[in-house]
Write an enzyme that holds these catalytic residues in place. Structure first.
Site, short mmCIF file in Angstrom:
data_model
loop_
_atom_site.label_atom_id
_atom_site.label_comp_id
_atom_site.label_asym_id
_atom_site.label_seq_id
_atom_site.Cartn_x
_atom_site.Cartn_y
_atom_site.Cartn_z
CD GLU A 205 37.58 32.33 43.84
OE1 GLU A 205 37.42 32.96 43.03
OE2 GLU A 205 38.11 32.77 45.05
CG HIS A 208 34.36 35.95 41.72
ND1 HIS A 208 34.22 37.50 41.94
CD2 HIS A 208 35.14 35.89 42.88
CE1 HIS A 208 34.93 37.89 42.97
NE2 HIS A 208 35.64 36.85 43.54
CG HIS A 214 35.27 40.34 46.87
ND1 HIS A 214 36.58 40.44 46.91
CD2 HIS A 214 34.75 39.21 46.34
CE1 HIS A 214 37.17 39.28 46.28
NE2 HIS A 214 36.09 38.69 46.12
#
Length: 306
Positions: A205, A208, A214
């Site tokens: 996470e 991100h 992805h």
């Protein structure tokens, strides 16, 4: 003339045969019947690049062994992510402050204060909320995680426990680090997931913060973070070294609390053993991330940009 190749989507391979003069947009429209993902929600990766709708398939130099990677979310999945986002907002804005487990510690340096998780929140309605809070504290104070955040100048507004009732999700990053939610508990709610697997989801996470999709860029950075978290502080795994042999030192237990132990898979509660304990220890100590783990985290990730 026609062209045959394969599409990789999650853990599946979809065989495709289309005319040579077809476009990437035509391919996306064809894939909608296989995946229920509308063309506008699809991203196709080939050769490390995102394909554009107007590209001709003939120009891609594909063969029967070629595999184009498909990423995308079905409308239902996007709706679920939006609902989760709404629930998180409601929890943060409507829940009484007294029901929140929040800690703010005086940092050692101004950089520690800046590059950290600024607030921690758990779910008081589930068993052992104090232990869940300690687990989030452990993630926040993990020396490897702290070193990564400081080196990359990452600041996250809040680290929260993700409700275990969101059975398909492992983690969630809202707006590139405004909030990160992590699933802590096992499927049967009897205990907590293994710390090493929880931390891998956290690193996923955190990735991100830089990359939303992805894609190859995302996975390259995520793999690097998993190596860095060990290299910067190996002791953060809870392990020791004795005569050059690694072994695992289990997390502290508290009365009435059980921890997931033995062999495990990343996203489940307890499962049929896939790897020996020694193999798991060696993998944790090296910071390796397997393709299977990457796929499970990709599939269990609810991150999107607001």
């Amino acid at each position: 003339m026609s062209l045959s190749f394969r599409i990789g989507y999650k853990s599946n391979l979809i065989p495709i045969t289309l005319p040579l003069n077809d476009t990437v947009l035509g391919l996306k429209q064809h894939l909608t019947s296989h995946t229920d993902i509308p063309p506008e929600n699809q991203k196709l990766l080939w050769g490390g690049k995102i394909l554009q709708n107007d590209q001709q398939l003939a120009d891609l130099q594909l063969s029967q062994d070629s595999k184009i990677t498909l990423m995308g979310s079905q409308p239902r999945q996007l709706k679920e992510a939006a609902e989760i986002d709404k629930k998180l907002n409601e929890r943060l804005t409507l829940a009484p402050r007294l029901h929140k487990k929040t800690i703010k510690r005086t940092p050692k340096t101004s950089e520690d204060h800046k590059y950290t998780f600024h607030r921690i929140t758990t779910l008081p309605e589930f068993p052992n909320p104090d232990q869940a809070h300690k687990l989030l504290e452990r993630l926040r104070d993990d020396r490897g995680v702290r070193a990564i955040m400081k080196a990359r100048q990452w600041s996250v507004g809040e680290l929260i426990e993700l409700t275990p009732f969101e059975a398909t999700l492992l983690g969630y990053n809202r707006n590139s680090g405004q909030l990160i939610a992590i699933r802590l508990r096992t499927d049967d709610l009897s205990g907590f997931r293994h710390y090493d697997s929880i931390r891998k989801v956290l690193l996923h996470e955190l990735t991100h913060n830089v990359w939303s999709a992805h894609d190859d860029n995302f996975h390259e950075l995520n793999r690097q973070l998993n190596k860095d978290v060990v290299a910067l502080d190996w002791t953060a795994h809870g392990g020791r070294s004795l005569d050059n042999e690694a072994y695992y030192d289990p997390e502290e237990r508290e009365e009435g609390t059980s921890w997931e132990s033995g062999t495990y898979r990343l996203g489940g509660s307890r499962s049929t053993p896939d790897l020996s304990q020694r193999e798991l220890i060696a993998r944790a100590a090296s910071g390796r991330l397997t393709k299977k783990e990457e796929q499970e985290m990709d599939n269990g990730c609810g991150s999107h940009q607001g």
